[in-house]
Write a protein that holds these residues in place. Structure first.
Motif, PDB file in Angstrom:
ATOM      1  N   PRO A 265       0.710  -1.235  -0.158  1.00  9.30           N
ATOM      2  CA  PRO A 265      -0.035   0.086  -0.069  1.00  9.30           C
ATOM      3  C   PRO A 265       0.921   1.366   0.001  1.00  9.30           C
ATOM      4  N   PHE A 266       0.181   2.365  -0.739  1.00 13.26           N
ATOM      5  CA  PHE A 266       0.969   3.457  -0.838  1.00 13.26           C
ATOM      6  C   PHE A 266       0.268   4.469  -1.327  1.00 13.26           C
ATOM      7  N   GLN A 267       0.802   5.740  -1.124  1.00 16.20           N
ATOM      8  CA  GLN A 267       0.221   7.197  -1.667  1.00 16.20           C
ATOM      9  C   GLN A 267       0.783   7.638  -2.752  1.00 16.20           C
ATOM     10  N   HIS A 268       0.001   8.043  -3.606  1.00 15.24           N
ATOM     11  CA  HIS A 268       0.554   8.992  -4.792  1.00 15.24           C
ATOM     12  C   HIS A 268      -0.326   9.967  -5.141  1.00 15.24           C
ATOM     13  N   ASP A 269       0.173  11.236  -5.235  1.00 15.64           N
ATOM     14  CA  ASP A 269      -0.733  12.409  -5.553  1.00 15.64           C
ATOM     15  C   ASP A 269      -1.869  12.645  -4.421  1.00 15.64           C
TER      16      ASP A 269
ATOM     17  N   ALA B  37       1.185   8.834 -12.928  1.00 15.01           N
ATOM     18  CA  ALA B  37      -0.013   8.445 -12.236  1.00 15.01           C
ATOM     19  C   ALA B  37       0.342   6.654 -11.802  1.00 15.01           C
ATOM     20  N   ALA B  38      -0.709   6.291 -11.076  1.00 17.13           N
ATOM     21  CA  ALA B  38      -0.645   4.997 -10.516  1.00 17.13           C
ATOM     22  C   ALA B  38      -1.781   4.061 -11.181  1.00 17.13           C
ATOM     23  N   HIS B  39      -1.357   2.935 -11.658  1.00 12.14           N
ATOM     24  CA  HIS B  39      -2.347   2.110 -12.441  1.00 12.14           C
ATOM     25  C   HIS B  39      -1.988   0.793 -12.043  1.00 12.14           C
TER      26      HIS B  39
END
Length: 67
Positions: free
Chosen positions: A29-33, A57-59
């Motif tokens: 688990p992580f955070q992006h923007d 972006a994360a996809h």
């Protein structure tokens, strides 16, 4: 499908298909923007960079296709 860092990929957006490069694989688990993502070994995410805008972006890996 085998994506690795630097692989050219495309994905669908509300504006249509976008092409870019895979930058980093995430399996925890992580955070992006400011958004939280629940990545795991079974459902990895990739940070991708758009060829057109340079935005990242994360996809989910399953939503990416090799270009």
């Amino acid at each position: 499908m085998s994506i690795s860092k630097g692989t050219k990929v495309h994905w669908n957006t509300s504006q249509g298909k976008t092409t870019g490069r895979a930058v980093e694989k995430r399996t925890k688990p992580f955070q992006h923007d400011g958004q939280k993502f629940n990545a795991s070994e079974d459902e990895p995410y990739w940070i991708v960079e758009s060829e057109k805008s340079g935005a990242s972006a994360a996809h989910k890996e399953s939503s990416l296709e090799q270009a």
